[in-house]
Design a protein around this motif. Structure first.
Motif, PDB file in Angstrom:
ATOM      1  N   LYS A  17       0.833  -1.203   0.000  1.00 56.90           N
ATOM      2  CA  LYS A  17       0.000   0.000   0.000  1.00 56.90           C
ATOM      3  C   LYS A  17       0.868   1.254   0.000  1.00 56.90           C
ATOM      4  O   LYS A  17       2.031   1.218   0.393  1.00 56.90           O
ATOM      5  CB  LYS A  17      -0.883   0.054   1.260  1.00 56.90           C
ATOM      6  CG  LYS A  17      -1.901  -1.065   1.371  1.00 56.90           C
ATOM      7  CD  LYS A  17      -3.143  -0.786   0.546  1.00 56.90           C
ATOM      8  CE  LYS A  17      -4.192  -1.871   0.796  1.00 56.90           C
ATOM      9  NZ  LYS A  17      -5.297  -1.823  -0.128  1.00 56.90           N
ATOM     10  N   ALA A  27      -2.982  10.157   6.692  1.00 55.03           N
ATOM     11  CA  ALA A  27      -4.181  10.809   6.165  1.00 55.03           C
ATOM     12  C   ALA A  27      -4.942   9.871   5.241  1.00 55.03           C
ATOM     13  O   ALA A  27      -6.171   9.910   5.173  1.00 55.03           O
ATOM     14  CB  ALA A  27      -3.805  12.088   5.432  1.00 55.03           C
ATOM     15  N   GLU A  28      -4.195   9.025   4.513  1.00 55.31           N
ATOM     16  CA  GLU A  28      -4.838   8.144   3.540  1.00 55.31           C
ATOM     17  C   GLU A  28      -3.993   6.909   3.385  1.00 55.31           C
ATOM     18  O   GLU A  28      -2.757   6.958   3.498  1.00 55.31           O
ATOM     19  CB  GLU A  28      -4.921   8.862   2.188  1.00 55.31           C
ATOM     20  CG  GLU A  28      -6.304   8.919   1.599  1.00 55.31           C
ATOM     21  CD  GLU A  28      -6.278   9.524   0.195  1.00 55.31           C
ATOM     22  OE1 GLU A  28      -5.871  10.699   0.068  1.00 55.31           O
ATOM     23  OE2 GLU A  28      -6.623   8.812  -0.756  1.00 55.31           O
ATOM     24  N   GLY A  30      -3.793   3.607   0.575  1.00 58.12           N
ATOM     25  CA  GLY A  30      -4.400   3.067  -0.642  1.00 58.12           C
ATOM     26  C   GLY A  30      -3.343   2.756  -1.675  1.00 58.12           C
ATOM     27  O   GLY A  30      -2.196   2.478  -1.332  1.00 58.12           O
ATOM     28  N   LEU A  33      -1.294   6.606  -4.590  1.00 59.31           N
ATOM     29  CA  LEU A  33      -1.491   7.892  -3.910  1.00 59.31           C
ATOM     30  C   LEU A  33      -0.409   8.890  -4.308  1.00 59.31           C
ATOM     31  O   LEU A  33       0.736   8.525  -4.550  1.00 59.31           O
ATOM     32  CB  LEU A  33      -1.462   7.712  -2.385  1.00 59.31           C
ATOM     33  CG  LEU A  33      -2.531   6.831  -1.750  1.00 59.31           C
ATOM     34  CD1 LEU A  33      -2.402   6.871  -0.224  1.00 59.31           C
ATOM     35  CD2 LEU A  33      -3.926   7.261  -2.170  1.00 59.31           C
ATOM     36  N   ALA A 369      -6.055   5.101   8.273  1.00 59.51           N
ATOM     37  CA  ALA A 369      -6.432   6.496   8.072  1.00 59.51           C
ATOM     38  C   ALA A 369      -6.848   7.125   9.394  1.00 59.51           C
ATOM     39  O   ALA A 369      -7.695   6.597  10.110  1.00 59.51           O
ATOM     40  CB  ALA A 369      -7.559   6.588   7.050  1.00 59.51           C
TER      41      ALA A 369
END
Ligand SMILES: NC(=O)N[C@@H](CC(=O)O)C(=O)O
Ligand SMILES: [Zn+2]
Ligand SMILES: [Zn+2]
Length: 427
Positions: A17, A27-28, A30, A33, A369
């Motif tokens: 990831k 913050a995120e 995935g 990114l 997150a």
């Protein structure tokens, strides 16, 4: 604050990831990114772990800044993949007042390399006679929750009982250095065949086991939390297994050196192998490894114990006990039980569980997150050779000199900022 994108790290569960780190948090999370102005960290082939948490570190400040300071010890910790360390109270002056624990806590903040959580002494001056001001330390800015006379055992059962009763009120924990002092006077190493051969006074396993047995019964009686420092014998494991089976609130740690080294090392007469409790037998080492894998021993703690050259490079009998641990801990654990534990087991025993025992809520969390960005990136394929002169610690007393070890910490992030990048300290 800089924004970071960590590209392609293997997170727990095995998926690759990207992690977007902004304003101190993840913050995120995935794939694919990116963010304007972000610094990209290539994590191809790296494993992302929650930042490691050490429940047992000696930083030596105040008092022995020639051996270590809060800053140099914090840098060692960051390089070892740690984002939080609990600093033992056996400094000079002893951390037995709100003033001293606040000083250590403030020095930790100023260094800004790991979160330094001071441990408070159980008794005034570690003398074992009078309870220290536990409440004032708990209420101080340092918010102390762990109390320990480490270096010394709280040998008086009545004081131990009162300490357990006291800390129960704020869900604190007493961390015991289990050593019945009447059984170890003059001891130089583990009592056994090797000590007999070398003619050295022995430190018998029963000196540890008798205190652990007593303390788990006291913890049961009081209903309070007990933590056992540096468990070193197979017999201690059996007592802990029994206590946990009864539902007693006890946790325990083992050090990397007790998972790897045996009393045979003393035959070199090299004081770098002198430590408290002493290195034990191969049978003990095997029992400790199995107990850590099984979970009877909850965590690995380093007992990082830096000592100045004059206190260590002298005759065995005069040398101080203790060895460095922060920069080598993860590699030693990977080496001895990495396959059995797996990455999830490593995260459990070196981050999540120590964070929970210490009550450090911002640590020991999976990268997710919104979670505080305290994490470490490890290269599982890398091997490195320990060079004492290359360590960030101010001291040199590593027992692993010239050993080649698996696993290298490539990066550590503390509250969203790197403390280590490309395997080097950022500041
Ligand atoms: N482990 C050691 O051998 N020494 C520690 C004290 C301790 O952990 O008991 C130290 O402060 O040097
Ligand atoms: Zn100790
Ligand atoms: Zn210690």
């Amino acid at each position: 604050m800089t924004t970071y994108v960590i590209k392609g790290a293997r997170i727990l569960g095995g998926q690759k990831k990207d992690l977007l780190i902004r304003d101190g948090v993840v913050a995120e999370i995935g794939t694919g990114l990116s963010a304007a102005g972000a610094q990209v960290v290539d994590a191809d082939g790296l494993v992302a772990l929650p930042g490691l948490v050490d429940l047992h570190t000696h930083l030596r400040e105040p008092g022995r800044e020639d051996a270590e300071t809060v800053e140099t010890g914090s840098r060692s910790a960051a390089l070892g993949g740690y984002t939080a360390v609990c600093a033992m109270a056996n400094t000079s002056p002893v951390a037995d007042t709100a003033g001293v624990v606040e000083q250590v806590w403030r020095l930790g903040r100023e260094a800004g390399l790991v979160d330094v959580q001071p441990i408070g002494a159980v008794t005034v001056g570690l003398a074992g006679e009078q309870l220290a001001e536990l409440g004032a330390m708990a209420d101080s800015a340092a918010r102390v929750r762990i109390f320990s006379d480490d270096g010394n055992c709280v040998a008086d059962p009545r004081l131990m009982r009162r300490a357990l009763e006291y800390v129960k009120a704020f869900d604190g924990v007493v961390a015991q250095h289990a050593e019945e002092p009447r059984l170890t006077s003059g001891a130089q190493m583990h009592e056994g065949e090797v000590a007999a051969r070398l003619g050295m006074t022995g430190w018998p396993a029963v000196a540890e086991e008798s205190i652990i047995a007593r303390d788990v019964l006291l913890a049961e009686h009081v209903g309070a939390r007990l933590h056992v420092c540096h468990v070193s014998t197979a017999g201690s494991v059996e007592i802990l297994r029994w206590a946990k089976g009864r539902g007693i609130r006890v946790t325990a740690e083992v050090t990397p050196h007790h998972l790897l080294l045996t009393d045979e090392r003393a035959t070199s007469y090299d004081p770098v192998f002198k430590v408290n409790p002493p290195l034990r037998t191969a049978t003990d080492v095997a029992a400790l490894r199995a107990a850590l894998v099984e979970g009877v021993i909850d965590i690995v703690a380093t007992d990082h114990a830096p000592h100045a050259v004059e206190d260590k490079e002298c005759e065995w009998a005069y040398a101080r006990p203790g060895m460095l641990g922060l920069e080598t801990a993860l590699s030693i654990v990977l080496d001895v039980v990495g396959d059995e534990l797996g990455w999830d087991g490593i995260a459990e025993r070196m981050s999540r569980t120590p964070a929970r025992i210490a009550g450090l809520t911002g640590h020991g969390l999976e990268p997710a997150a919104g979670a505080p960005a305290n994490l470490t990136l490890v290269d599982p394929a890398a091997r490195w050779t320990v060079d004492p002169a290359g360590l960030a610690s101010r001291s040199r007393n590593t027992p692993y000199a010239a050993m080649t070890l698996p696993g290298r910490v490539v990066a550590t992030f503390l509250h969203g900022e790197p403390t280590v990048l490309d395997g080097k300290a950022v500041k």
